[in-house]
Design an enzyme around this catalytic site. Structure first.
Site, PDB file in Angstrom:
ATOM      1  N   HIS A   1       0.877  -1.178   0.000  1.00 44.55           N
ATOM      2  CA  HIS A   1       0.000   0.000   0.000  1.00 44.55           C
ATOM      3  C   HIS A   1       0.908   1.220   0.000  1.00 44.55           C
ATOM      4  CE1 HIS A   1      -3.511   2.501   0.818  1.00 44.55           C
ATOM      5  NE2 HIS A   1      -2.639   3.246   1.490  1.00 44.55           N
ATOM      6  N   CYS A   2       0.732   2.108  -0.981  1.00 45.52           N
ATOM      7  CA  CYS A   2       1.617   3.271  -1.091  1.00 45.52           C
ATOM      8  C   CYS A   2       0.869   4.532  -0.655  1.00 45.52           C
ATOM      9  CB  CYS A   2       2.110   3.410  -2.539  1.00 45.52           C
ATOM     10  SG  CYS A   2       3.180   4.833  -2.755  1.00 45.52           S
ATOM     11  N   VAL A   3       1.385   5.174   0.402  1.00 44.09           N
ATOM     12  CA  VAL A   3       0.709   6.388   0.900  1.00 44.09           C
ATOM     13  C   VAL A   3       0.841   7.554  -0.084  1.00 44.09           C
ATOM     14  CG1 VAL A   3       0.814   5.869   3.365  1.00 44.09           C
ATOM     15  CG2 VAL A   3       2.744   7.018   2.284  1.00 44.09           C
TER      16      VAL A   3
ATOM     17  N   ASN B   1      -1.917   6.971  -2.347  1.00 44.33           N
ATOM     18  CA  ASN B   1      -3.136   6.711  -1.589  1.00 44.33           C
ATOM     19  C   ASN B   1      -3.927   5.516  -2.116  1.00 44.33           C
ATOM     20  OD1 ASN B   1      -5.020   7.189   0.429  1.00 44.33           O
ATOM     21  ND2 ASN B   1      -6.252   8.555  -0.856  1.00 44.33           N
TER      22      ASN B   1
END
Ligand SMILES: [Zn+2]
Ligand SMILES: [Zn+2]
Length: 343
Positions: free
Chosen positions: A178-180, A183
């Site tokens: 999951h890449c912040v 998002n």
């Protein structure tokens, strides 16, 4: 004194940048480091501030929000504003090639297109409707991905190479991480966009670092600063040395030196992460599998779920079928085809 304040600002800025990029490639080891630091801080920081920080960190890293997208765009906007406002004009005066100077803008356009595509493309979420299709895509290895596993949250069967994302609250096919910064999850359908985005972002940071360095080098060579002398604090005449030159450039062009430092650090960090992402792509592994595979030999490790009676098995990557086949799988994922056919 001015130089000292500027230098301190510079160090803080660099530190924040490094932490921000590290967050992008968040590893469990980094989490351990942060937790260790938090334990030390808990002795000296009041409880109410600790609670507020915990809430903020939970909001930033464990819920879907646009904070890092905004930060990303603000940072990119600031770097490009400084480039356009100062470096571009100065370099034109020094007769740098216009094609060369326009290259960062071309990379920016490509980068923003692929950034948007990464953010908006469905990463490959598993639903009741497509569950059966996904189950047929990859072979179960019975070590990392057992055949009849179910997601305890979604109550769906878990296709091989999928994982439940606790931030987005859905299961993703060929889950990477999951890449912040975008998002969303990086999965089967948006890994291709993510890789091109990462490649252009790294290239734009590197090209900006090269142009800024060339500008400063050109300036020093043309002005013959090396042959000058200066009067030190004790009133003695001294020949200009490298330390004096750095100080001089820092005070004369503080924003350009700031930008140079920032994009240089960013180029190395992004370059390192890009190499890792390309290695995973070439060997047909996801970050999730790479991390779990690292520990799959360990019977006591809870990361890999297997029956307690099972013999310890060494994880082997059964999905790699040669470089071109692995890259084709990422850039031409099979499932959207089935999905289109279904419609
Ligand atoms: Zn799930
Ligand atoms: Zn996610």
């Amino acid at each position: 004194m001015d130089f000292l304040i500027l230098f301190l600002f510079y160090l803080v800025f660099m530190l924040v940048s490094v932490v921000m990029v590290c967050i992008c490639s968040k590893t469990h080891r980094l989490k351990g480091l942060v937790q260790g630091g938090a334990q030390i801080c808990s002795c000296i920081i009041p409880e109410c501030i600790q609670r507020a920080v915990r809430k903020l960190l939970h909001y930033l890293f464990h819920t879907r929000n646009h904070a890092f997208i905004i930060l990303h765009l603000v940072l990119q906007g600031t770097v490009y504003t400084e480039y356009t406002w100062e470096i571009f004009g100065y370099c034109q005066e020094l007769e740098f090639s216009l094609y060369y100077l326009l290259l960062p803008y071309l990379l920016l356009i490509i980068c923003l297109i692929f950034f948007t595509l990464t953010c908006l493309t469905n990463p490959g979420t598993i639903t009741k409707e497509n569950e059966l299709l996904f189950l047929q895509v990859y072979e179960f290895d019975e070590v990392m991905f057992p055949k009849n596993a179910r997601c305890s949250t979604c109550d769906l069967r878990k296709p091989a190479r999928s994982k439940h994302c606790s931030v987005c609250n859905w299961c993703v096919h060929r889950f990477d991480h999951h890449c912040v910064w975008v998002n969303t999850c990086i999965g089967a359908w948006n890994t291709r966009y993510f890789l091109i985005y990462l490649l252009t972002l790294t290239a734009s940071a590197a090209i900006m670092a090269i142009i800024s360095t060339m500008f400063l080098v050109c300036l020093v060579t043309m002005s013959d600063l090396y042959q000058e002398t200066y009067i030190d604090d004790l009133g003695h005449s001294q020949a200009v040395d490298t330390a004096f030159l750095i100080q001089y450039l820092f005070l004369t062009f503080p924003r350009i030196v700031f930008l140079l430092g920032f994009v240089t650090v960013l180029s190395f960090l992004l370059g390192g992460y890009l190499c890792f992402a390309l290695y995973l792509a070439a060997t047909n592994q996801t970050t999730n599998e790479w991390y779990k595979g690292d520990w799959a030999w360990c019977q006591l490790c809870p990361v890999v779920v297997r029956p307690p009676s099972a013999e310890p098995q060494i994880y082997q990557n059964i999905h790699s079928h040669g470089l071109w086949s692995n890259l084709r799988e990422i850039f031409l994922p099979a499932v959207p085809y089935y999905e289109r056919k279904k419609k």
